[in-house]
Design a protein around this motif. Structure first.
Motif, PDB file in Angstrom:
ATOM      1  N   ALA A 157       0.794  -1.084  -0.050  1.00  0.00           N
ATOM      2  CA  ALA A 157       0.048   0.104   0.000  1.00  0.00           C
ATOM      3  C   ALA A 157       0.934   1.314   0.039  1.00  0.00           C
ATOM      4  CB  ALA A 157      -0.772  -0.104   1.290  1.00  0.00           C
ATOM      5  N   PRO A 158       0.396   2.361  -0.418  1.00  0.00           N
ATOM      6  CA  PRO A 158       1.251   3.533  -0.439  1.00  0.00           C
ATOM      7  C   PRO A 158       1.757   4.231   0.760  1.00  0.00           C
ATOM      8  CG  PRO A 158      -0.773   3.788  -1.885  1.00  0.00           C
ATOM      9  CD  PRO A 158      -0.845   2.677  -1.083  1.00  0.00           C
ATOM     10  N   ASP A 159       0.917   3.912   1.869  1.00  0.00           N
ATOM     11  CA  ASP A 159       1.179   4.536   3.212  1.00  0.00           C
ATOM     12  C   ASP A 159       0.142   3.776   4.375  1.00  0.00           C
ATOM     13  OD1 ASP A 159      -1.618   5.765   3.217  1.00  0.00           O
ATOM     14  OD2 ASP A 159      -0.547   7.256   1.913  1.00  0.00           O
ATOM     15  N   GLY A 160       0.477   3.924   5.505  1.00  0.00           N
ATOM     16  CA  GLY A 160      -0.193   3.226   6.678  1.00  0.00           C
ATOM     17  C   GLY A 160      -1.814   3.525   6.523  1.00  0.00           C
ATOM     18  N   GLU A 161      -2.016   4.831   6.317  1.00  0.00           N
ATOM     19  CA  GLU A 161      -3.567   5.434   6.286  1.00  0.00           C
ATOM     20  C   GLU A 161      -4.371   4.484   5.335  1.00  0.00           C
ATOM     21  OE1 GLU A 161      -5.936   9.037   5.262  1.00  0.00           O
ATOM     22  OE2 GLU A 161      -4.294   9.708   6.727  1.00  0.00           O
ATOM     23  N   THR A 162      -3.743   4.385   4.059  1.00  0.00           N
ATOM     24  CA  THR A 162      -4.134   3.562   2.965  1.00  0.00           C
ATOM     25  C   THR A 162      -4.299   1.954   3.245  1.00  0.00           C
ATOM     26  OG1 THR A 162      -3.394   5.086   1.334  1.00  0.00           O
ATOM     27  CG2 THR A 162      -3.959   3.033   0.399  1.00  0.00           C
ATOM     28  N   ALA A 163      -3.285   1.563   3.781  1.00  0.00           N
ATOM     29  CA  ALA A 163      -3.409   0.235   4.367  1.00  0.00           C
ATOM     30  C   ALA A 163      -4.324  -0.154   5.171  1.00  0.00           C
ATOM     31  CB  ALA A 163      -2.044  -0.172   5.094  1.00  0.00           C
ATOM     32  N   LEU A 164      -4.619   0.674   6.249  1.00  0.00           N
ATOM     33  CA  LEU A 164      -5.585   0.662   7.204  1.00  0.00           C
ATOM     34  C   LEU A 164      -7.145   0.729   6.469  1.00  0.00           C
ATOM     35  CD1 LEU A 164      -4.577   2.542  10.302  1.00  0.00           C
ATOM     36  CD2 LEU A 164      -5.204   0.208   9.950  1.00  0.00           C
ATOM     37  N   ARG A 165      -7.036   1.614   5.412  1.00  0.00           N
ATOM     38  CA  ARG A 165      -8.359   1.721   4.590  1.00  0.00           C
ATOM     39  C   ARG A 165      -8.627   0.602   4.067  1.00  0.00           C
ATOM     40  NH1 ARG A 165      -7.202   6.654   3.330  1.00  0.00           N
ATOM     41  NH2 ARG A 165      -6.588   6.305   1.263  1.00  0.00           N
ATOM     42  N   LEU A 166      -7.603  -0.071   3.272  1.00  0.00           N
ATOM     43  CA  LEU A 166      -7.856  -1.369   2.503  1.00  0.00           C
ATOM     44  C   LEU A 166      -8.321  -2.611   3.167  1.00  0.00           C
ATOM     45  CD1 LEU A 166      -4.357  -1.212   0.421  1.00  0.00           C
ATOM     46  CD2 LEU A 166      -6.897  -0.977  -0.444  1.00  0.00           C
ATOM     47  N   LEU A 167      -7.856  -2.610   4.377  1.00  0.00           N
ATOM     48  CA  LEU A 167      -8.332  -3.644   5.256  1.00  0.00           C
ATOM     49  C   LEU A 167      -9.591  -3.330   6.184  1.00  0.00           C
ATOM     50  CD1 LEU A 167      -4.712  -4.636   6.673  1.00  0.00           C
ATOM     51  CD2 LEU A 167      -5.775  -5.406   4.675  1.00  0.00           C
ATOM     52  N   ASP A 168     -10.183  -2.156   6.251  1.00  0.00           N
ATOM     53  CA  ASP A 168     -11.320  -1.958   6.869  1.00  0.00           C
ATOM     54  C   ASP A 168     -12.582  -2.661   6.456  1.00  0.00           C
ATOM     55  OD1 ASP A 168     -13.128  -0.938   8.679  1.00  0.00           O
ATOM     56  OD2 ASP A 168     -12.600   1.175   8.152  1.00  0.00           O
ATOM     57  N   ARG A 169     -13.276  -3.344   7.383  1.00  0.00           N
ATOM     58  CA  ARG A 169     -14.353  -3.946   7.009  1.00  0.00           C
ATOM     59  C   ARG A 169     -15.852  -3.168   7.522  1.00  0.00           C
ATOM     60  NH1 ARG A 169     -14.082 -10.612   7.488  1.00  0.00           N
ATOM     61  NH2 ARG A 169     -13.307 -10.884   5.364  1.00  0.00           N
ATOM     62  N   GLY A 170     -15.322  -1.908   7.801  1.00  0.00           N
ATOM     63  CA  GLY A 170     -16.501  -0.848   8.336  1.00  0.00           C
ATOM     64  C   GLY A 170     -16.430  -0.789   9.708  1.00  0.00           C
ATOM     65  N   ASN A 171     -15.706  -1.602  10.786  1.00  0.00           N
ATOM     66  CA  ASN A 171     -15.664  -1.459  12.135  1.00  0.00           C
ATOM     67  C   ASN A 171     -14.333  -0.793  12.678  1.00  0.00           C
ATOM     68  OD1 ASN A 171     -13.757  -3.525  11.561  1.00  0.00           O
ATOM     69  ND2 ASN A 171     -14.981  -4.903  13.039  1.00  0.00           N
ATOM     70  N   GLY A 172     -13.398  -0.540  11.793  1.00  0.00           N
ATOM     71  CA  GLY A 172     -12.442   0.252  11.978  1.00  0.00           C
ATOM     72  C   GLY A 172     -11.315  -0.413  12.448  1.00  0.00           C
ATOM     73  N   VAL A 173     -11.262  -1.917  12.629  1.00  0.00           N
ATOM     74  CA  VAL A 173     -10.596  -3.087  12.962  1.00  0.00           C
ATOM     75  C   VAL A 173      -9.857  -3.508  11.847  1.00  0.00           C
ATOM     76  CG1 VAL A 173      -9.877  -5.010  14.476  1.00  0.00           C
ATOM     77  CG2 VAL A 173     -11.439  -3.347  15.214  1.00  0.00           C
ATOM     78  N   PRO A 174      -8.616  -3.564  11.239  1.00  0.00           N
ATOM     79  CA  PRO A 174      -8.296  -4.170  10.036  1.00  0.00           C
ATOM     80  C   PRO A 174      -8.468  -5.716   9.971  1.00  0.00           C
ATOM     81  CG  PRO A 174      -6.318  -3.557  11.347  1.00  0.00           C
ATOM     82  CD  PRO A 174      -7.618  -3.171  12.041  1.00  0.00           C
ATOM     83  N   ALA A 175      -9.111  -6.114   9.009  1.00  0.00           N
ATOM     84  CA  ALA A 175      -9.106  -7.541   8.477  1.00  0.00           C
ATOM     85  C   ALA A 175      -7.968  -7.984   7.831  1.00  0.00           C
ATOM     86  CB  ALA A 175     -10.727  -7.847   7.893  1.00  0.00           C
ATOM     87  N   GLY A 176      -7.670  -9.437   7.944  1.00  0.00           N
ATOM     88  CA  GLY A 176      -6.705  -9.681   7.109  1.00  0.00           C
ATOM     89  C   GLY A 176      -6.877  -9.584   5.519  1.00  0.00           C
ATOM     90  N   PRO A 177      -5.588  -9.116   4.740  1.00  0.00           N
ATOM     91  CA  PRO A 177      -5.821  -8.816   3.220  1.00  0.00           C
ATOM     92  C   PRO A 177      -6.168 -10.209   2.535  1.00  0.00           C
ATOM     93  CG  PRO A 177      -3.474  -8.561   4.121  1.00  0.00           C
ATOM     94  CD  PRO A 177      -4.489  -8.720   5.286  1.00  0.00           C
ATOM     95  N   ALA A 178      -5.722 -11.445   3.005  1.00  0.00           N
ATOM     96  CA  ALA A 178      -6.225 -12.449   2.451  1.00  0.00           C
ATOM     97  C   ALA A 178      -7.464 -12.968   2.201  1.00  0.00           C
ATOM     98  CB  ALA A 178      -5.154 -13.693   2.953  1.00  0.00           C
ATOM     99  N   THR A 179      -8.260 -12.344   3.333  1.00  0.00           N
ATOM    100  CA  THR A 179      -9.653 -12.614   3.744  1.00  0.00           C
ATOM    101  C   THR A 179     -10.669 -11.656   2.952  1.00  0.00           C
ATOM    102  OG1 THR A 179      -9.780 -11.447   5.550  1.00  0.00           O
ATOM    103  CG2 THR A 179      -9.268 -13.550   5.917  1.00  0.00           C
ATOM    104  N   ILE A 180      -9.867 -10.532   2.420  1.00  0.00           N
ATOM    105  CA  ILE A 180     -10.789  -9.321   1.876  1.00  0.00           C
ATOM    106  C   ILE A 180     -10.618  -9.702   0.276  1.00  0.00           C
ATOM    107  CG2 ILE A 180     -10.634  -7.058   1.170  1.00  0.00           C
ATOM    108  CD1 ILE A 180      -9.737  -6.388   3.977  1.00  0.00           C
ATOM    109  N   GLY A 181      -9.400  -9.947  -0.314  1.00  0.00           N
ATOM    110  CA  GLY A 181      -9.272 -10.284  -1.781  1.00  0.00           C
ATOM    111  C   GLY A 181      -9.339  -9.254  -2.619  1.00  0.00           C
ATOM    112  N   THR A 182     -10.443  -8.946  -3.327  1.00  0.00           N
ATOM    113  CA  THR A 182      -9.998  -7.697  -4.351  1.00  0.00           C
ATOM    114  C   THR A 182      -9.573  -6.304  -3.672  1.00  0.00           C
ATOM    115  OG1 THR A 182     -12.621  -7.357  -3.628  1.00  0.00           O
ATOM    116  CG2 THR A 182     -11.897  -8.456  -5.918  1.00  0.00           C
ATOM    117  N   GLY A 183      -9.020  -5.900  -4.756  1.00  0.00           N
ATOM    118  CA  GLY A 183      -8.437  -4.713  -4.190  1.00  0.00           C
ATOM    119  C   GLY A 183      -7.078  -4.459  -3.323  1.00  0.00           C
ATOM    120  N   VAL A 184      -6.672  -5.784  -2.877  1.00  0.00           N
ATOM    121  CA  VAL A 184      -5.094  -5.863  -2.053  1.00  0.00           C
ATOM    122  C   VAL A 184      -4.498  -6.778  -2.567  1.00  0.00           C
ATOM    123  CG1 VAL A 184      -4.481  -6.418  -0.021  1.00  0.00           C
ATOM    124  CG2 VAL A 184      -6.728  -5.503  -0.019  1.00  0.00           C
ATOM    125  N   ASP A 185      -3.288  -6.421  -2.937  1.00  0.00           N
ATOM    126  CA  ASP A 185      -2.237  -7.231  -3.468  1.00  0.00           C
ATOM    127  C   ASP A 185      -1.422  -7.923  -2.379  1.00  0.00           C
ATOM    128  OD1 ASP A 185      -0.050  -8.400  -4.939  1.00  0.00           O
ATOM    129  OD2 ASP A 185       0.577  -6.508  -5.682  1.00  0.00           O
TER     130      ASP A 185
END
Length: 170
Positions: free
Chosen positions: A10-38
């Motif tokens: 991800a470009p930065d920490g803020e973006t990394a958190l946004r990529l992993l946010d499932r709506g509750n503010g707690v980052p979910a694992g990128p492998a469980t999210i799939g799309t949009g996360v390399d």
């Protein structure tokens, strides 16, 4: 109960958190999210010891626990306990006790993987598969696949001027 590790860019920490946010503010694992996360699902490959051993082999330097430097992204730094007493007073379900945790890897690590000599990777995989931490349970061919995945992720990250992140959970 083991710890799981996913690596992503991800470009930065803020973006990394946004990529992993499932709506509750707690980052979910990128492998469980799939799309949009390399991302790379690295299961038991922690950034400090096992990945550090691999980085040591890539850089041809002795491995050490401080070879891979990280900066905490989650939980928020301002909530970090400042003493053992504060840590002991945290509720059992505090993210400092239970995770998940999100760490930003030093760009030296990204660049070490991005610059790895492709011809040396089989030799590195053979040596890495034999480290004590794998306790004889790592096959060199499987290790090579993991290393190639790390190298590819790091190269994509560097081309995009992204950073590498490690998401961890119990």
């Amino acid at each position: 109960m083991g710890v799981l590790f996913d690596y992503f860019r991800a470009p930065d920490g803020e973006t990394a958190l946004r990529l992993l946010d499932r709506g509750n503010g707690v980052p979910a694992g990128p492998a469980t999210i799939g799309t949009g996360v390399d991302a790379l699902d690295a299961k038991g490959i922690d950034p400090f010891v096992i990945l550090g051993r691999l980085v040591g082999l890539i850089l041809a330097v002795p491995s050490s626990v401080d070879l891979v430097r990280t900066a905490g992204v989650w939980p928020p730094e301002e909530t970090k306990p400042r003493s053992l007493e504060e840590m002991n007073r945290l509720p059992e379900d505090s993210p400092w006790n239970t995770g998940p945790w999100l760490e930003e890897l030093d760009d030296r690590i990204r660049d070490a993987f991005a610059e790895a000599d492709d011809y040396a990777l089989p030799w590195i995989a053979d040596r890495w598969a034999r480290i004590e931490e794998f306790d004889g349970h790592m096959d060199a061919t499987f290790a090579l696949g993991i290393i190639e995945d790390f190298v590819a992720l790091a190269r994509r990250a560097r081309r995009a001027d992204d950073r590498l992140y490690c998401w961890m959970c119990l």
